[in-house]
Design a protein around this motif. Sequence first.
Motif, mmCIF file in Angstrom:
data_model
loop_
_atom_site.group_PDB
_atom_site.id
_atom_site.type_symbol
_atom_site.label_atom_id
_atom_site.label_comp_id
_atom_site.label_asym_id
_atom_site.label_seq_id
_atom_site.Cartn_x
_atom_site.Cartn_y
_atom_site.Cartn_z
ATOM 1 N N PRO A 151 7.012 29.561 -26.083
ATOM 2 C CA PRO A 151 7.461 30.026 -24.766
ATOM 3 C C PRO A 151 8.982 30.014 -24.680
ATOM 4 O O PRO A 151 9.631 29.083 -25.130
ATOM 5 C CB PRO A 151 6.864 28.999 -23.798
ATOM 6 C CG PRO A 151 5.734 28.386 -24.537
ATOM 7 C CD PRO A 151 6.120 28.418 -25.989
ATOM 8 N N LEU A 189 1.235 34.020 -29.560
ATOM 9 C CA LEU A 189 2.037 33.674 -28.384
ATOM 10 C C LEU A 189 1.521 32.348 -27.835
ATOM 11 O O LEU A 189 0.349 32.230 -27.490
ATOM 12 C CB LEU A 189 1.919 34.772 -27.325
ATOM 13 C CG LEU A 189 2.369 36.167 -27.766
ATOM 14 C CD1 LEU A 189 2.095 37.176 -26.656
ATOM 15 C CD2 LEU A 189 3.830 36.167 -28.149
ATOM 16 N N GLY A 244 4.271 34.670 -21.838
ATOM 17 C CA GLY A 244 3.458 35.259 -22.901
ATOM 18 C C GLY A 244 2.782 36.551 -22.475
ATOM 19 O O GLY A 244 2.584 37.453 -23.290
ATOM 20 N N ALA A 281 -3.325 34.721 -28.117
ATOM 21 C CA ALA A 281 -2.884 33.772 -27.092
ATOM 22 C C ALA A 281 -3.421 32.407 -27.506
ATOM 23 O O ALA A 281 -4.621 32.261 -27.764
ATOM 24 C CB ALA A 281 -3.429 34.161 -25.731
ATOM 25 N N CYS A 289 -3.488 40.952 -25.654
ATOM 26 C CA CYS A 289 -3.996 39.924 -26.569
ATOM 27 C C CYS A 289 -5.417 40.276 -26.992
ATOM 28 O O CYS A 289 -6.233 40.661 -26.162
ATOM 29 C CB CYS A 289 -3.994 38.556 -25.890
ATOM 30 S SG CYS A 289 -2.347 37.974 -25.460
#
Length: 155
Positions: free
Chosen positions: A50, A69, A79, A98, A116
């Motif tokens: 992040p 991410l 993200g 993710a 994602c």
Amino acid sequence: MRKILQRRELVADSWRYPGEEGTAPQLLALAAAVAAGGALPAGSGVVVAPGEDIAPLAALLPKLALVVLRFEKPGEGRGFSLARQLRQQQRFGGTIRAAGAAVKRDLLFLLARCGCDEFEFAVGEDPVAASAHLQRFSVAYQPASDLLVHPSLRA
């Protein structure tokens, strides 16, 4: 073995995070991938924490198979924006995962809509129940970056 939800199917993770032992391909931290530059092998994977700027990653995207991410805490929204930037602005056709403590079933549909297509859930989150949650919505009114709806984004 770590399990991930990959395109609506629960599978064993085929990657190793930095510092993990094993024979699976090693993910690189963003700084290490950028430092490798042109020497980065095709099919590599990178982990974005992040707050990290993904601009230096743009030149490496054609060599990447996976971008992870990290979502470390509840309310972490960067993200979502990074996934959309990778899909829409950079036209990244590889896999976006993710991962982290804040990846929970109630965010799954939104994460998929942002681009994602793999999910590594928070500890204690039931991946089977989370997968069912992804099926909960069948209609969305806004355009999106998800490959489940827009496979033409795949390179």
